[in-house]
Design a protein around this motif. Structure first.
Motif, PDB file in Angstrom:
ATOM      1  N   LEU B 183      27.463  14.965  43.297  1.00 37.97           N
ATOM      2  CA  LEU B 183      27.696  13.617  42.783  1.00 37.97           C
ATOM      3  C   LEU B 183      26.409  12.802  42.753  1.00 37.97           C
ATOM      4  CD1 LEU B 183      31.066  12.319  44.218  1.00 37.97           C
ATOM      5  CD2 LEU B 183      30.489  12.938  41.889  1.00 37.97           C
ATOM      6  N   PHE B 184      25.553  13.018  43.758  1.00 38.26           N
ATOM      7  CA  PHE B 184      24.273  12.314  43.786  1.00 38.26           C
ATOM      8  C   PHE B 184      23.460  12.645  42.539  1.00 38.26           C
ATOM      9  CE2 PHE B 184      19.770  13.289  45.134  1.00 38.26           C
ATOM     10  CZ  PHE B 184      19.273  12.024  44.875  1.00 38.26           C
ATOM     11  N   VAL B 185      23.354  13.950  42.252  1.00 32.76           N
ATOM     12  CA  VAL B 185      22.575  14.360  41.082  1.00 32.76           C
ATOM     13  C   VAL B 185      23.209  13.803  39.801  1.00 32.76           C
ATOM     14  CG1 VAL B 185      21.806  16.338  39.708  1.00 32.76           C
ATOM     15  CG2 VAL B 185      21.672  16.419  42.207  1.00 32.76           C
ATOM     16  N   PHE B 189      21.399  11.191  37.362  1.00 34.44           N
ATOM     17  CA  PHE B 189      21.246  11.499  35.937  1.00 34.44           C
ATOM     18  C   PHE B 189      21.842  10.372  35.098  1.00 34.44           C
ATOM     19  CE2 PHE B 189      22.844  13.324  31.976  1.00 34.44           C
ATOM     20  CZ  PHE B 189      21.673  13.860  31.469  1.00 34.44           C
ATOM     21  N   LEU B 190      23.043   9.962  35.476  1.00 40.62           N
ATOM     22  CA  LEU B 190      23.719   8.909  34.715  1.00 40.62           C
ATOM     23  C   LEU B 190      22.870   7.640  34.669  1.00 40.62           C
ATOM     24  CD1 LEU B 190      27.470   8.063  35.000  1.00 40.62           C
ATOM     25  CD2 LEU B 190      25.793   6.264  34.822  1.00 40.62           C
ATOM     26  N   THR B 194      20.936   8.285  30.947  1.00 42.07           N
ATOM     27  CA  THR B 194      21.954   8.098  29.914  1.00 42.07           C
ATOM     28  C   THR B 194      22.010   6.656  29.429  1.00 42.07           C
ATOM     29  OG1 THR B 194      23.779   7.523  31.365  1.00 42.07           O
ATOM     30  CG2 THR B 194      23.377   9.870  31.021  1.00 42.07           C
ATOM     31  N   GLN B 195      22.584   6.519  28.252  1.00 41.54           N
ATOM     32  CA  GLN B 195      22.763   5.200  27.667  1.00 41.54           C
ATOM     33  C   GLN B 195      23.663   4.346  28.553  1.00 41.54           C
ATOM     34  OE1 GLN B 195      24.410   5.506  23.746  1.00 41.54           O
ATOM     35  NE2 GLN B 195      24.358   3.313  23.417  1.00 41.54           N
ATOM     36  N   LEU B 196      24.688   4.984  29.128  1.00 40.82           N
ATOM     37  CA  LEU B 196      25.600   4.261  30.012  1.00 40.82           C
ATOM     38  C   LEU B 196      24.826   3.638  31.182  1.00 40.82           C
ATOM     39  CD1 LEU B 196      28.636   3.666  30.338  1.00 40.82           C
ATOM     40  CD2 LEU B 196      28.779   5.668  31.822  1.00 40.82           C
ATOM     41  N   GLY B 197      23.914   4.424  31.753  1.00 42.45           N
ATOM     42  CA  GLY B 197      23.111   3.915  32.861  1.00 42.45           C
ATOM     43  C   GLY B 197      22.263   2.727  32.439  1.00 42.45           C
ATOM     44  N   SER B 275      18.942   2.288  43.437  1.00 45.28           N
ATOM     45  CA  SER B 275      18.781   3.653  42.964  1.00 45.28           C
ATOM     46  C   SER B 275      19.668   4.591  43.750  1.00 45.28           C
ATOM     47  CB  SER B 275      17.320   4.087  43.115  1.00 45.28           C
ATOM     48  OG  SER B 275      17.062   4.297  44.480  1.00 45.28           O
ATOM     49  N   ALA B 276      19.963   5.750  43.146  1.00 48.22           N
ATOM     50  CA  ALA B 276      20.839   6.725  43.774  1.00 48.22           C
ATOM     51  C   ALA B 276      20.209   7.275  45.047  1.00 48.22           C
ATOM     52  CB  ALA B 276      21.162   7.853  42.790  1.00 48.22           C
TER      53      ALA B 276
END
Ligand SMILES: Nc1ncnc2c1ncn2[C@@H]1O[C@H](COP(=O)(O)OP(=O)(O)OP(=O)(O)O)[C@@H](O)[C@H]1O
Ligand SMILES: [Mg+2]
Lengths: 497, 328
Positions: B183-185, B189-190, B194-197, B275-276
């Motif tokens: 889930l972290f990765v 990534f998200l 990604t555009q969503l991020g 950040s993640a």
């Protein structure tokens, strides 16, 4: 009498930028002192050091004869200094009156806030300054940007400051309000106060200022009485080259109608607006602040709903309910309110340039980072945006450079129709002429441009036709051959030409 | 109301989603110091049993923190995650007790969890209730529903293989930890690629700017609260697997632990920062102090004081540094 401000050898560095390098600056009582220079020259940084917002790296500063070691905004305020910054920094959710008194509301005998007295005093001052139409009880955010700016300008007068700084106060003002500002400044000068005036508009410098200091790349170039120079020389000192005819651009042959508006209505803001813009054409939209220009632009872009009327793109009727549809249809929109509507302050320059571009560069929702970097690099170069790198937060850029990034954002998303509301706010002369060249290039490529500007030389120089608005009503469309300053101003004031 | 807990963004320069070296190395260093200190003062700390226990404990909060991070980046907050942990554990347990295979009941539970998040999104976007109040309401409602559904009793006697999800290892590494790292990765990534991020960061910096840049708020708000609840529901399933039962009072105040992990990791309740990796390190630091404190026999109440102080120090030191940097 002694100098109000004497600053010598002031230096200041930010990560990756030498903002000021050994700058001297002196302000006399009863003097209006202009501070000029290109975007990022260090003007705002200098006044923020004078006002105690930033700490200087080196140099000496004395205010009213007193040496200042470590200054804070509070200390500056209590020694009679006040500044109106480039970005309006008032509390938007409070009323005009509350903003005036901020933290020092008058009290009744019971120790509670005396609202009646507060609004009374505030209203009296506003009327005294010729700002009768601003209601002290109105929430700031309910006022137009220009009115907000006037409130910001009136506040230091109200505080009875004797050193006043105006950082590009006219960027958002129309002629009428600029006149009010000038009369305020003249009155302050006659009372022996010192005023620092920052502007990119040469005619203002020559109309209102006594002396001028030129900064270039953080260095002091020259200080002189305004009478010793002229606009051309001043521009040459700032930019390093002369700027003739910056408003004259090459006219492109006109193509088919790109955007057509008919009977556009949104009561009570505007009604029955109808015009068209052809490919390769620049149509100006002129009117006083609050005349509904901005609202018309927003309605076309789908940012606000419309009541009646039709919008056609390349002949096909469209109805946008969300800006994303307008963007997808190839419309770009530059808002006049940079800080609140155009840029994401804490995010990087790179993200900001790509703000409206992500759907286009994100196949399957994954951002193409190369394209993202590429777009940022292209527009930083093309618009000469001054920034240490494209990963810097955009709030760290000078005002004019932020504005260039907003233009970059609209160019990056490949708009075929560009709707620009005051596109050159806070942009220096050199960059302005760059932007006009880009407009010229865009029209050659067939882009249709709808341009709002309250700055007559700009709109008369660039537009092929000008649509004049008065209180939400369309007063007429003036052809280029019939452009005439007086006529436009008369129309914009609701008088038939 | 949520303004009370807002602080300024932690870094002077926030590079989108990526970390300025300063904060993440500081957090790393704290983790290393904690591990070295605890291994030398406690003979139990560095044993494989304790470490794998620690990783299991951290995974629950760590997973919730990743969802919370995304919400906080949009300048929101999700107080309902703890309640969702409880309802996910109970719903899943009741379904299995009724004879449903866990391979059906678990996905179903995740869908229900995500649906509660979308409900939060509707309250916030369509009804314009501030995130703090909207998710507070949801928290209360969901807690009540859990009690009604379970009769305030634990749901036990679950299939054996369900318990093995949480207790199992893959190549000697606790499977819960592996799920957390996956889930972290995914979250990293998200957020970064990604555009969503990008949308989350832009919305967190200003909703009006986002709208005028052509970002539709509705799907993004539904997505971010849906994701947060989805992560919380997964954490709830894992927790109940670990306990081998559904516990109606599970997850109490987990939302606060998750917020703390995000904030220690550099997130800002003003939005557009965080950040993640920071959230992961924040969760590890909190749990390590708890675990180590227990081993050293420190009074659990004193531990609470220490963790509270840690949150204030982490954010306070950064705020002071920021203020200094602002003045230059
Ligand atoms: N807080 C900050 N952090 C980092 N760099 C900064 C900061 N403030 C200003 N700078 C940099 O210092 C330089 C001078 O900026 P300043 O705002 O003083 O320019 P300016 O002359 O006011 O320009 P403009 O006409 O565009 O307003 C610019 O290169 C800018 O990027
Ligand atoms: Mg400036």
């Amino acid at each position: 009498m002694a100098e109000l401000i004497a600053a010598r050898g002031i230096s200041k560095a930010f990560p990756g930028v030498r903002a000021l390098d050994q700058v001297d600056f002196v302000l006399q009582p009863g003097e209006v002192h202009a501070l000029v220079g290109e975007n990022g020259a260090g003007k705002s940084t200098l006044i923020k050091i004078l006002m105690g917002v930033y700490r200087r790296d080196s140099g000496t500063l004395s205010v009213k004869g007193q040496d200042i070691q470590d200054f804070s905004p509070q200390a500056a305020q209590s020694s009679g200094m006040a500044a109106v910054y480039q970005d309006i920094s008032l509390a938007r959710s409070l009323t005009v009156g509350e903003n005036f008194f901020l933290g020092h509301m008058p009290k009744t005998g019971w120790g509670t806030i005396d609202w009646a007295l507060a609004y009374d005093q505030c209203g009296k001052l506003l009327r005294g300054l010729g700002l009768d139409d601003i209601d002290p009880r109105a929430t700031l955010s309910s006022l137009s940007v220009a009115k907000q700016e006037m409130v910001a300008i009136a506040k230091p007068v109200f505080e009875n400051a004797d050193i006043l700084v105006f950082d590009e106060p006219t960027a958002l003002l129309a002629n009428e309000e600029t006149e009010i500002l000038f009369s305020i400044i003249r009155r302050l000068r006659s009372e022996g106060k010192g005023i620092i005036y920052i502007s990119h508009r040469m005619e203002e410098i020559f109309a209102i200022c006594d002396s001028v200091t030129v900064l270039k790349d953080g260095r002091h170039v020259r200080t002189m009485p305004v009478t010793d120079t002229n606009p051309d020389d001043l521009v040459r000192l700032m930019v390093g080259r002369s700027m003739e005819d910056m408003y004259t651009i090459r006219r492109s042959p006109l193509g088919e109608v790109a955007l057509e508006v008919e009977g556009l209505t949104r009561e009570p803001r505007f009604r029955d607006i109808g015009f068209d813009v052809r490919h390769g054409e620049i149509v100006g939209l002129f009117g006083l602040v609050g005349s509904g220009r901005t609202e018309i632009m927003r309605a076309i872009f789908g940012a606000d709903p419309i009541e009646r009327g039709e919008i056609r793109l390349d002949g096909k009727p469209v109805r946008f309910t969300h800006p994303s549809q307008a963007i997808a249809a190839g419309i770009g929109f530059m808002s006049e309110d940079r800080k609140n509507q155009s840029i994401a302050l804490p995010l990087s320059v790179r993200t900001n340039i790509n703000l409206a571009n992500y759907p286009a560069i994100s196949p399957f929702g994954v951002v193409n980072q190369t394209a993202e970097r590429e777009a940022a690099r292209t527009y930083i170069d093309r618009l000469a945006i001054k920034t240490p790198s494209d990963t810097v937060a955009i709030r760290n850029l000078s005002g004019g450079n932020q504005q260039k990034a907003v233009l970059g954002k609209n160019l990056a998303s490949n708009s075929r129709i560009l709707v620009c509301d005051e596109p050159t706010i806070g942009v220096d002369v050199g960059a302005k002429s760059e932007i006009y060249k880009i407009f010229e290039q865009l029209t050659e490529e067939g882009v249709a441009i709808l341009l709002v500007s309250s700055y007559l030389p700009e709109i008369m120089g660039l537009a092929d036709r000008i649509l004049v608005i008065y209180e939400g009503r369309q007063m007429g469309i003036v052809e280029r051959s019939e452009f005439d300053e007086e006529r436009l101003v008369r129309l914009a004031s609701g008088l038939q030409a | 109301m949520a303004n009370i807990v807002k602080t300024k963004p932690r870094q002077g320069i926030t590079v989108l989603g990526k970390y300025t070296i300063g904060t993440s190395t500081t957090l790393m260093a704290i983790v290393v110091i904690l591990f070295v200190f605890l291994s030398s003062t406690s003979s139990v700390f560095a044993t494989p049993e304790n470490l794998s226990n620690l990783l299991r404990q951290t995974s629950i909060n760590g997973i919730i923190a990743l969802g919370m991070l995304m919400v906080i980046i949009t300048a929101g907050i999700d107080l309902s995650v703890g309640a969702i942990v409880a309802i996910a554990g109970i719903v899943n347990a009741l379904l299995m007790q009724a004879g449903m295979s866990m391979w059906v009941s678990m996905p179903l539970t995740l869908v229900i969890g995500a649906a509660i998040g979308v409900f939060n999104g509707i309250l916030i976007h369509e009804v314009s209730i501030t995130p703090f109040i909207a998710t507070l309401g949801t928290l209360t409602i969901v807690r009540g529903i859990v009690m009604i559904m379970s009769g305030a009793r634990m749901v036990a006697n679950l299939p054996k293989e369900f318990g093995q999800i949480a207790s199992g290892d893959i190549f000697g590494i606790p499977s819960m930890f592996i799920i957390w790292m996956v889930l972290f990765v995914a979250t990293l990534f998200l957020l970064n690629y990604t555009q969503l991020g990008r949308n989350f960061f832009i919305i967190g910096s200003s909703k009006e700017v986002a709208r005028l840049s052509g970002i539709r708020l509705r799907p993004n708000m539904y997505a971010v609260y849906g994701l947060s609840s989805l992560y919380a529901a997964l954490a709830g399933i894992l927790l109940s697997s670990r306990l081998s039962m559904g516990v109606p009072t599970a997850g109490i105040s987990y939302e606060l632990d998750a917020i703390a992990a995000v904030v220690i990791g550099g997130g800002s309740l003003f939005g557009a920062a965080g950040s993640a990796i920071g959230a992961v390190l924040g969760a590890i630091i909190m749990q390590t102090i708890r675990n180590g404190g227990n081993l050293l026999g420190i009074d659990p109440f004193a531990l609470q004081v220490i963790i509270g102080a840690l949150i204030l120090i982490a954010v306070g030191v950064d705020q002071l540094r920021m203020r200094k940097a602002e003045k230059g």
